[in-house]
Scaffold this motif. Structure first.
Motif, PDB file in Angstrom:
ATOM      1  N   HIS A 161      -0.502   4.356  -6.402  1.00 25.74           N
ATOM      2  CA  HIS A 161      -2.129   4.388  -6.737  1.00 25.74           C
ATOM      3  C   HIS A 161      -2.920   3.383  -6.079  1.00 25.74           C
ATOM      4  O   HIS A 161      -2.209   2.265  -5.893  1.00 25.74           O
ATOM      5  CB  HIS A 161      -2.700   4.711  -8.205  1.00 25.74           C
ATOM      6  CG  HIS A 161      -2.239   5.691  -8.737  1.00 25.74           C
ATOM      7  ND1 HIS A 161      -2.407   6.757  -8.571  1.00 25.74           N
ATOM      8  CD2 HIS A 161      -0.842   6.002  -9.856  1.00 25.74           C
ATOM      9  CE1 HIS A 161      -1.723   7.839  -9.378  1.00 25.74           C
ATOM     10  NE2 HIS A 161      -0.927   7.342  -9.931  1.00 25.74           N
ATOM     11  N   ASP A 162      -4.230   3.499  -5.838  1.00 25.44           N
ATOM     12  CA  ASP A 162      -5.099   2.188  -5.430  1.00 25.44           C
ATOM     13  C   ASP A 162      -4.992   1.426  -6.791  1.00 25.44           C
ATOM     14  O   ASP A 162      -5.389   1.676  -7.876  1.00 25.44           O
ATOM     15  CB  ASP A 162      -6.361   2.777  -5.343  1.00 25.44           C
ATOM     16  CG  ASP A 162      -7.205   1.915  -4.534  1.00 25.44           C
ATOM     17  OD1 ASP A 162      -7.143   0.593  -5.103  1.00 25.44           O
ATOM     18  OD2 ASP A 162      -8.378   2.149  -3.816  1.00 25.44           O
ATOM     19  N   PRO A 163      -4.940   0.031  -6.490  1.00 26.07           N
ATOM     20  CA  PRO A 163      -4.708  -1.155  -7.573  1.00 26.07           C
ATOM     21  C   PRO A 163      -6.081  -0.935  -8.271  1.00 26.07           C
ATOM     22  O   PRO A 163      -6.197  -1.728  -9.393  1.00 26.07           O
ATOM     23  CB  PRO A 163      -4.431  -2.235  -7.059  1.00 26.07           C
ATOM     24  CG  PRO A 163      -4.671  -2.082  -5.545  1.00 26.07           C
ATOM     25  CD  PRO A 163      -4.658  -0.556  -5.281  1.00 26.07           C
ATOM     26  N   ASN A 164      -7.230  -0.528  -7.745  1.00 27.49           N
ATOM     27  CA  ASN A 164      -8.382  -0.904  -8.199  1.00 27.49           C
ATOM     28  C   ASN A 164      -9.186   0.453  -8.758  1.00 27.49           C
ATOM     29  O   ASN A 164     -10.189   0.659  -9.191  1.00 27.49           O
ATOM     30  CB  ASN A 164      -9.391  -1.653  -7.134  1.00 27.49           C
ATOM     31  CG  ASN A 164      -9.282  -2.899  -6.619  1.00 27.49           C
ATOM     32  OD1 ASN A 164      -8.721  -3.556  -7.521  1.00 27.49           O
ATOM     33  ND2 ASN A 164      -9.394  -3.185  -5.460  1.00 27.49           N
TER      34      ASN A 164
ATOM     35  N   GLU B  79       0.921  -1.135  -0.026  1.00 28.10           N
ATOM     36  CA  GLU B  79       0.033   0.013   0.092  1.00 28.10           C
ATOM     37  C   GLU B  79       0.866   1.331   0.044  1.00 28.10           C
ATOM     38  O   GLU B  79       0.542   2.143  -0.699  1.00 28.10           O
ATOM     39  CB  GLU B  79      -0.929  -0.127   1.112  1.00 28.10           C
ATOM     40  CG  GLU B  79      -1.896  -1.073   1.289  1.00 28.10           C
ATOM     41  CD  GLU B  79      -1.459  -2.186   1.922  1.00 28.10           C
ATOM     42  OE1 GLU B  79      -2.334  -3.101   2.273  1.00 28.10           O
ATOM     43  OE2 GLU B  79      -0.247  -2.376   2.257  1.00 28.10           O
ATOM     44  N   PHE B  80       1.891   1.170   0.748  1.00 19.82           N
ATOM     45  CA  PHE B  80       2.781   2.278   1.008  1.00 19.82           C
ATOM     46  C   PHE B  80       3.658   2.544  -0.491  1.00 19.82           C
ATOM     47  O   PHE B  80       4.122   3.745  -1.079  1.00 19.82           O
ATOM     48  CB  PHE B  80       3.788   2.377   2.298  1.00 19.82           C
ATOM     49  CG  PHE B  80       4.715   3.302   2.183  1.00 19.82           C
ATOM     50  CD1 PHE B  80       4.445   4.710   2.460  1.00 19.82           C
ATOM     51  CD2 PHE B  80       6.232   2.902   2.086  1.00 19.82           C
ATOM     52  CE1 PHE B  80       5.577   5.620   2.343  1.00 19.82           C
ATOM     53  CE2 PHE B  80       7.132   3.847   2.207  1.00 19.82           C
ATOM     54  CZ  PHE B  80       7.023   5.360   2.344  1.00 19.82           C
TER      55      PHE B  80
ATOM     56  N   ASP C 166      -3.705   8.254  -2.562  1.00 21.03           N
ATOM     57  CA  ASP C 166      -5.135   7.439  -2.727  1.00 21.03           C
ATOM     58  C   ASP C 166      -4.958   7.165  -1.161  1.00 21.03           C
ATOM     59  O   ASP C 166      -3.980   6.501  -0.816  1.00 21.03           O
ATOM     60  CB  ASP C 166      -5.318   6.355  -3.574  1.00 21.03           C
ATOM     61  CG  ASP C 166      -5.459   6.712  -5.028  1.00 21.03           C
ATOM     62  OD1 ASP C 166      -6.150   7.702  -5.233  1.00 21.03           O
ATOM     63  OD2 ASP C 166      -5.029   6.091  -5.953  1.00 21.03           O
ATOM     64  N   PRO C 167      -5.940   7.139  -0.425  1.00 21.51           N
ATOM     65  CA  PRO C 167      -6.121   6.589   0.921  1.00 21.51           C
ATOM     66  C   PRO C 167      -6.071   5.130   1.028  1.00 21.51           C
ATOM     67  O   PRO C 167      -6.642   4.315   0.074  1.00 21.51           O
ATOM     68  CB  PRO C 167      -7.385   6.958   1.481  1.00 21.51           C
ATOM     69  CG  PRO C 167      -8.200   7.550   0.280  1.00 21.51           C
ATOM     70  CD  PRO C 167      -7.196   7.849  -0.631  1.00 21.51           C
ATOM     71  N   TYR C 168      -5.273   4.488   2.132  1.00 22.54           N
ATOM     72  CA  TYR C 168      -5.334   3.089   2.052  1.00 22.54           C
ATOM     73  C   TYR C 168      -5.320   2.554   3.748  1.00 22.54           C
ATOM     74  O   TYR C 168      -5.049   3.524   4.473  1.00 22.54           O
ATOM     75  CB  TYR C 168      -4.078   2.519   1.321  1.00 22.54           C
ATOM     76  CG  TYR C 168      -2.844   3.052   1.861  1.00 22.54           C
ATOM     77  CD1 TYR C 168      -2.238   2.250   3.044  1.00 22.54           C
ATOM     78  CD2 TYR C 168      -2.329   4.187   1.412  1.00 22.54           C
ATOM     79  CE1 TYR C 168      -1.105   3.069   3.578  1.00 22.54           C
ATOM     80  CE2 TYR C 168      -1.163   4.668   1.612  1.00 22.54           C
ATOM     81  CZ  TYR C 168      -0.622   4.086   2.796  1.00 22.54           C
ATOM     82  OH  TYR C 168       0.817   4.523   3.363  1.00 22.54           O
TER      83      TYR C 168
ATOM     84  N   ARG D 225      -6.227   1.146 -14.888  1.00 20.46           N
ATOM     85  CA  ARG D 225      -5.609   0.853 -13.624  1.00 20.46           C
ATOM     86  C   ARG D 225      -4.046   0.942 -13.637  1.00 20.46           C
ATOM     87  O   ARG D 225      -3.533   0.167 -14.714  1.00 20.46           O
ATOM     88  CB  ARG D 225      -5.974  -0.262 -12.948  1.00 20.46           C
ATOM     89  CG  ARG D 225      -7.749  -0.291 -12.751  1.00 20.46           C
ATOM     90  CD  ARG D 225      -8.442  -1.540 -12.332  1.00 20.46           C
ATOM     91  NE  ARG D 225      -8.162  -2.443 -13.362  1.00 20.46           N
ATOM     92  CZ  ARG D 225      -8.580  -3.762 -13.209  1.00 20.46           C
ATOM     93  NH1 ARG D 225      -9.382  -3.967 -12.071  1.00 20.46           N
ATOM     94  NH2 ARG D 225      -8.455  -4.872 -14.264  1.00 20.46           N
ATOM     95  N   ASP D 226      -3.381   1.323 -12.729  1.00 22.79           N
ATOM     96  CA  ASP D 226      -2.030   1.391 -12.748  1.00 22.79           C
ATOM     97  C   ASP D 226      -1.505   0.020 -12.610  1.00 22.79           C
ATOM     98  O   ASP D 226      -1.390  -0.793 -11.737  1.00 22.79           O
ATOM     99  CB  ASP D 226      -1.706   2.267 -11.530  1.00 22.79           C
ATOM    100  CG  ASP D 226       0.041   2.319 -11.543  1.00 22.79           C
ATOM    101  OD1 ASP D 226       0.615   2.245 -12.497  1.00 22.79           O
ATOM    102  OD2 ASP D 226       0.479   2.439 -10.316  1.00 22.79           O
TER     103      ASP D 226
END
Length: 374
Positions: free
Chosen positions: A56-59, A51-52, A121-123, A156-157
């Motif tokens: 980006h958010d994977p979705n 996540e860090f 993006d928050p995680y 998506r990234d």
């Protein structure tokens, strides 16, 4: 092959050095194995903090950036000036002159420096800690994404998805080998220690499993998994299936070592002292070849990773929205991806790199496990 020479400062302690010190001296001389081990540490570190590390958010998807190409890092600006901080150009849509289709192309009028410790993006890290801090990224991440390895067919990234996929694929390798070690030590130890009819039965079972084609056996066992299971249950189910098939090699290694050790003097002394059999096995025999088990485990992990990748690639393993390297490769198994978006095959390069690293590190550990060998 020659015996590894310890550092000069430790020459006086050569004859009093522990087994682990001798192993380290020999392993450190295997340059390729050391580099491979460092690569594996970085790979598992990136998977642990996916996540860090992911920008980006994977979705997170966008129809504006479908099949966006990888963004190149630059150090020279359009005006010819040099920048110590790497930057990327922005992205824009344009119409292909040959196919008349809308494609994503670099826009040199937009310059975005790469920065560390940026908000994005928050995680929720490990499901416990909420944050929006990322290792690297660009300041305008909400409007302009950072696609270092390009984007997939949903925008998506791909780099972020590979980092998240590493957590699944690499952890299955470790868990699968852990279960295989448990089965191999128990059944191989019983076979080698007791011998007789028990040994014959266990060895025939091993020969039966090793004679069956691996992939058809995987497919047969995977079909048993209920279709209504959650992603977590399927994850552990596939891990257990890979372990049930992969324990045979470990069991034969343990059996061979037990056959060699059960007649040693220290084992006979433990028997004469009326030590319980389980204590003899777990406290005297297994620790005496721990280094060999570590080397064998390292060489067995690639098989587990390839097993999960193959099952997911065939559509019989993990399924979206779960992200693994096999799932990512499943989306790149058509001709359109190879021709129009070859960067979708990049997860395969990560699989190859990790498999080679495990093999090289395993070779180094196998040589270091017997530091007295010539």
């Amino acid at each position: 092959m020659t015996v590894a020479t310890p550092p000069k400062s430790a020459e006086a302690n050569l004859y009093t050095a522990s087994q682990w010190q001798l192993m380290w001296w020999r392993f450190s001389r295997h340059r390729v194995a050391v580099v491979s081990m460092i690569l594996l540490v970085f790979a598992y570190g990136a998977a642990l903090f996916a996540e860090f590390v992911s920008p980006h958010d994977p979705n997170r998807f966008s129809s504006s950036w479908v099949l966006a190409p990888p963004m190149r890092l630059h150090f020279t600006r359009p005006d010819g000036s040099f920048s110590l901080r790497p930057f990327v150009y922005g992205l824009t849509s344009a119409r292909d002159e040959e196919t008349l289709a809308m494609v994503v192309v670099p826009d040199e009028t937009q310059v975005h420096p790469i920065r560390f410790w940026v908000k994005g993006d928050p995680y929720t890290l490990w499901g416990q800690f909420d944050s929006d801090l990322h290792l690297f990224g660009i300041d305008v991440w909400a409007e302009q994404p950072l696609f270092l390895l390009g984007a997939d067919d949903l925008g998506r990234d791909l780099f972020s998805r590979i980092m998240y996929g590493a957590r699944i694929s690499l952890s299955i390798g470790l868990l699968g080998v852990g279960f295989s070690l448990l089965f191999g030590v128990v059944l191989g130890g019983i076979s080698g220690y007791y011998g007789g009819l028990i040994d014959v039965i266990i060895q025939r079972i091993i020969e039966l499993l090793r004679s069956l084609p691996t992939i058809p056996l995987w497919l047969t066992l995977v079909v048993i998994l209920p279709p209504h299971w959650s992603a977590l249950r399927v994850y552990f189910g596939i891990t257990l299936i890979l372990s049930l098939i992969g324990w045979t090699g470990m069991a034969r290694v343990v059996r061979g070592r037990f056959l060699a050790l059960r007649e040693e003097d220290f084992i006979m002394a433990a028997r004469l002292a009326n030590a319980p059999q389980m204590r003899i096995i777990m406290r005297h025999m297994v620790p005496s070849f721990t280094s060999h088990l570590i080397a064998q485990m390292t060489l067995a992990v690639p098989g587990m990773i390839l097993g999960e990748t193959a099952l997911s690639f065939l559509g019989l393993g993990l399924q979206p929205p779960v992200v693994s390297w096999g799932v990512l490769l499943q989306g790149a198994q058509n001709l359109r991806s190879v021709v129009l978006a070859p960067w979708l095959l990049l997860p395969g390069l990560f699989v190859v790199a990790v498999i080679l690293a495990f093999n090289f590190a395993g070779d180094g550990l196998r040589d270091a496990a017997d530091p007295y060998a010539i």
